[in-house]
Motif scaffolding. Structure first.
Motif, PDB file in Angstrom:
ATOM      1  N   SER A  51    -101.484 -52.764  11.672  1.00 12.48           N
ATOM      2  CA  SER A  51    -101.384 -53.888  10.756  1.00 12.48           C
ATOM      3  C   SER A  51    -102.672 -54.026   9.964  1.00 12.48           C
ATOM      4  O   SER A  51    -103.747 -53.598  10.415  1.00 12.48           O
ATOM      5  CB  SER A  51    -101.085 -55.181  11.508  1.00 12.48           C
ATOM      6  N   THR A  60     -99.783 -59.589   4.934  1.00 12.12           N
ATOM      7  CA  THR A  60    -100.004 -58.716   6.082  1.00 12.12           C
ATOM      8  C   THR A  60     -99.074 -57.515   5.975  1.00 12.12           C
ATOM      9  O   THR A  60     -97.869 -57.681   5.773  1.00 12.12           O
ATOM     10  CB  THR A  60     -99.741 -59.448   7.411  1.00 12.12           C
ATOM     11  N   TYR A  76     -95.536 -58.998   4.935  1.00  6.52           N
ATOM     12  CA  TYR A  76     -95.204 -60.408   5.107  1.00  6.52           C
ATOM     13  C   TYR A  76     -96.198 -61.267   4.345  1.00  6.52           C
ATOM     14  O   TYR A  76     -97.390 -61.001   4.347  1.00  6.52           O
ATOM     15  CB  TYR A  76     -95.271 -60.799   6.595  1.00  6.52           C
ATOM     16  N   GLN A  80    -100.067 -62.526   9.746  1.00  4.54           N
ATOM     17  CA  GLN A  80     -99.217 -62.331  10.920  1.00  4.54           C
ATOM     18  C   GLN A  80    -100.070 -61.710  12.025  1.00  4.54           C
ATOM     19  O   GLN A  80    -100.999 -60.962  11.746  1.00  4.54           O
ATOM     20  CB  GLN A  80     -98.050 -61.393  10.607  1.00  4.54           C
ATOM     21  N   LYS A  81     -99.736 -62.005  13.262  1.00  4.45           N
ATOM     22  CA  LYS A  81    -100.443 -61.391  14.387  1.00  4.45           C
ATOM     23  C   LYS A  81    -100.132 -59.899  14.416  1.00  4.45           C
ATOM     24  O   LYS A  81     -98.979 -59.507  14.272  1.00  4.45           O
ATOM     25  CB  LYS A  81    -100.016 -62.012  15.707  1.00  4.45           C
ATOM     26  N   SER A  82    -101.155 -59.083  14.649  1.00  5.84           N
ATOM     27  CA  SER A  82    -100.926 -57.634  14.719  1.00  5.84           C
ATOM     28  C   SER A  82    -100.108 -57.261  15.947  1.00  5.84           C
ATOM     29  O   SER A  82     -99.558 -56.168  16.017  1.00  5.84           O
ATOM     30  CB  SER A  82    -102.259 -56.885  14.729  1.00  5.84           C
ATOM     31  N   THR A  83    -100.016 -58.183  16.902  1.00 11.12           N
ATOM     32  CA  THR A  83     -99.257 -57.929  18.130  1.00 11.12           C
ATOM     33  C   THR A  83     -97.952 -58.713  18.176  1.00 11.12           C
ATOM     34  O   THR A  83     -97.356 -58.827  19.252  1.00 11.12           O
ATOM     35  CB  THR A  83    -100.105 -58.314  19.360  1.00 11.12           C
ATOM     36  N   ASP A  84     -97.515 -59.234  17.046  1.00 15.42           N
ATOM     37  CA  ASP A  84     -96.271 -60.009  17.014  1.00 15.42           C
ATOM     38  C   ASP A  84     -95.160 -59.173  17.658  1.00 15.42           C
ATOM     39  O   ASP A  84     -94.807 -58.104  17.160  1.00 15.42           O
ATOM     40  CB  ASP A  84     -95.904 -60.368  15.582  1.00 15.42           C
ATOM     41  N   PRO A  85     -94.597 -59.631  18.791  1.00 11.43           N
ATOM     42  CA  PRO A  85     -93.633 -58.799  19.524  1.00 11.43           C
ATOM     43  C   PRO A  85     -92.364 -58.487  18.740  1.00 11.43           C
ATOM     44  O   PRO A  85     -91.772 -57.419  18.924  1.00 11.43           O
ATOM     45  CB  PRO A  85     -93.328 -59.605  20.783  1.00 11.43           C
ATOM     46  N   ILE A  87     -92.062 -58.174  15.326  1.00 17.96           N
ATOM     47  CA  ILE A  87     -92.374 -57.183  14.289  1.00 17.96           C
ATOM     48  C   ILE A  87     -92.652 -55.822  14.914  1.00 17.96           C
ATOM     49  O   ILE A  87     -92.055 -54.810  14.536  1.00 17.96           O
ATOM     50  CB  ILE A  87     -93.573 -57.639  13.432  1.00 17.96           C
TER      51      ILE A  87
END
Length: 115
Positions: A51, A60, A76, A80-85, A87
């Protein structure tokens, strides 16, 4: 007889599939820069997407390498979190299907010997 034009610049990187609709070309150069700048990481970590957050446009980007010439990207609005489960999980699954890993893992090798 028309001569076939050799692609140059951004046209060397055509979009294969876009959702929704046509590719958003204002993001194309950012995506290509991420791919070229992070090529070593994309080659090493093909399992999960990388990401990158762009402060300038508040966007992102997620990129995962599918094969030597195909990359799956998603972007997006906002951070956004790079670890968004959701995504990471969805992109990883899509990449595995595009690589045919799911199908190949289900194939069994025949252990027959010829005499």
């Amino acid at each position: 007889e028309e001569e076939e034009k050799v692609p140059t610049g951004l046209s060397c990187w055509p979009a294969i599939f876009n959702v929704p609709g046509a590719p958003l070309l204002q993001h194309w150069s950012s995506i290509l820069m991420i791919i070229s700048d992070k090529i070593e990481m994309l080659n090493r970590y093909g399992k999960d997407p990388l990401s990158f957050y762009d402060n300038g446009i508040n966007c992102t980007y997620f990129v995962i390498k599918v094969d030597p010439q195909v990359y799956l990207t998603a972007f997006y609005k906002d951070r956004q979190k790079s670890t968004d489960p959701i995504i990471v999980g969805n992109m990883s699954i899509i990449a595995r299907y595009l690589r045919n890993n799911i199908i190949f893992s289900k194939l069994k090798v025949s252990n027959t010997t010829t005499k």
